[in-house]
Design a protein around this motif. Structure first.
Motif, PDB file in Angstrom:
ATOM      1  N   ARG A  87       0.854  -1.183   0.000  1.00 22.35           N
ATOM      2  CA  ARG A  87       0.000   0.000   0.000  1.00 22.35           C
ATOM      3  C   ARG A  87       0.891   1.235   0.000  1.00 22.35           C
ATOM      4  O   ARG A  87       1.686   1.435   0.936  1.00 22.35           O
ATOM      5  CB  ARG A  87      -0.924   0.027   1.224  1.00 22.35           C
ATOM      6  N   ASN A  88       0.759   2.050  -1.047  1.00 18.23           N
ATOM      7  CA  ASN A  88       1.439   3.335  -1.138  1.00 18.23           C
ATOM      8  C   ASN A  88       0.381   4.422  -0.947  1.00 18.23           C
ATOM      9  O   ASN A  88      -0.506   4.582  -1.793  1.00 18.23           O
ATOM     10  CB  ASN A  88       2.115   3.493  -2.492  1.00 18.23           C
ATOM     11  N   PRO A  89       0.428   5.165   0.148  1.00 14.68           N
ATOM     12  CA  PRO A  89      -0.667   6.078   0.477  1.00 14.68           C
ATOM     13  C   PRO A  89      -0.713   7.312  -0.423  1.00 14.68           C
ATOM     14  O   PRO A  89       0.215   7.568  -1.201  1.00 14.68           O
ATOM     15  CB  PRO A  89      -0.355   6.464   1.922  1.00 14.68           C
ATOM     16  N   PRO A  90      -1.786   8.084  -0.336  1.00 13.26           N
ATOM     17  CA  PRO A  90      -1.891   9.312  -1.106  1.00 13.26           C
ATOM     18  C   PRO A  90      -0.667  10.214  -0.912  1.00 13.26           C
ATOM     19  O   PRO A  90      -0.120  10.302   0.192  1.00 13.26           O
ATOM     20  CB  PRO A  90      -3.157   9.968  -0.544  1.00 13.26           C
ATOM     21  N   THR A  91      -0.256  10.852  -1.991  1.00 13.94           N
ATOM     22  CA  THR A  91       0.907  11.739  -2.136  1.00 13.94           C
ATOM     23  C   THR A  91       2.210  10.981  -2.331  1.00 13.94           C
ATOM     24  O   THR A  91       3.245  11.606  -2.559  1.00 13.94           O
ATOM     25  CB  THR A  91       1.073  12.754  -0.979  1.00 13.94           C
ATOM     26  N   SER A  92       2.202   9.645  -2.261  1.00 16.59           N
ATOM     27  CA  SER A  92       3.434   8.887  -2.496  1.00 16.59           C
ATOM     28  C   SER A  92       3.762   8.868  -3.982  1.00 16.59           C
ATOM     29  O   SER A  92       2.893   9.040  -4.836  1.00 16.59           O
ATOM     30  CB  SER A  92       3.295   7.460  -1.964  1.00 16.59           C
TER      31      SER A  92
END
Length: 210
Positions: A87-92
């Motif tokens: 999981r790469n979160p928002p803004t990554s």
């Protein structure tokens, strides 16, 4: 672009009955499961990287999660072999590639905007695994025994993806890399096949889509 974008409807996509579609990146193809938008989209997709292929560097404003189905997927943070859940979160941001080729199940722009949780783990080894849970969604892998009857709550929607084995639901058979989405207000009743099944499941996340 809209693909299976009516979230009030049951949708089934069978891997062997769906064609690969080219992407703007050379050597990268995809099978669209659902999609709202063009290249920047809320999307659920199976993506296949030919050996040596890559996407340009980009930022995931709405987050990204993926499961590596085949080969080794790569970016600046490392190599992710079969069975890796990320999981790469928002803004990554990252620059994805696959020097030896890879196939992934990926979901884009579906995170809570405030989510900043990174996940890097393997689903290999069998058994049930809780991958991620918050107020908006629940992600897990379940192992179903041969012939087992499974009943799951889908009151806020559910998606199931076959990693290994097969199961039947509503007289329809689902095999490896097939995907089923049930709308909010549903329940899932499935029967695992003779060899059992390993299933990726996301639930409690579709109520906001209808």
């Amino acid at each position: 672009m809209r693909v299976n974008a009516d979230f009030t409807q049951r949708v089934a996509v069978h891997f062997d009955q769906t064609e690969w579609v080219t992407t703007p990146a050379a050597g990268v193809e995809r099978k669209m499961l659902d999609r709202i938008g063009n290249e920047v989209a809320r999307a659920t997709t199976i993506v296949r990287f030919a050996p040596g292929s890559a996407f340009a560097a980009h930022t995931h404003e709405g987050g990204e999660e993926y499961l590596v189905l085949d080969g080794v997927f790569q970016d600046e943070t490392g190599d992710f072999p079969v069975g890796s859940y990320v999981r790469n979160p928002p803004t990554s941001s990252h620059t994805p590639s696959a020097s030896e080729g890879a196939t992934i199940l990926v979901k884009l722009h579906q995170f809570d905007p405030d989510d900043r949780t990174e996940v890097r783990r393997s689903i290999n080894g069998g058994g049930d695994i809780d991958l991620f849970t918050d107020a908006h969604e629940n992600v897990q892998v379940q192992s179903w025994a041969a012939g087992e009857r499974i009943e799951l709550d889908a009151s806020n929607g559910i998606e199931v993806f076959v990693i290994e084995g097969n199961f039947s639901e509503a007289d329809e058979k689902f095999g490896v890399w097939d995907w089923l989405r049930l709308p909010p207000g549903s329940s899932l009743t499935a029967v695992a096949g003779e060899g059992g099944a390993r299933i990726w499941i996301k639930s409690d996340h579709l109520g906001s889509m209808i």
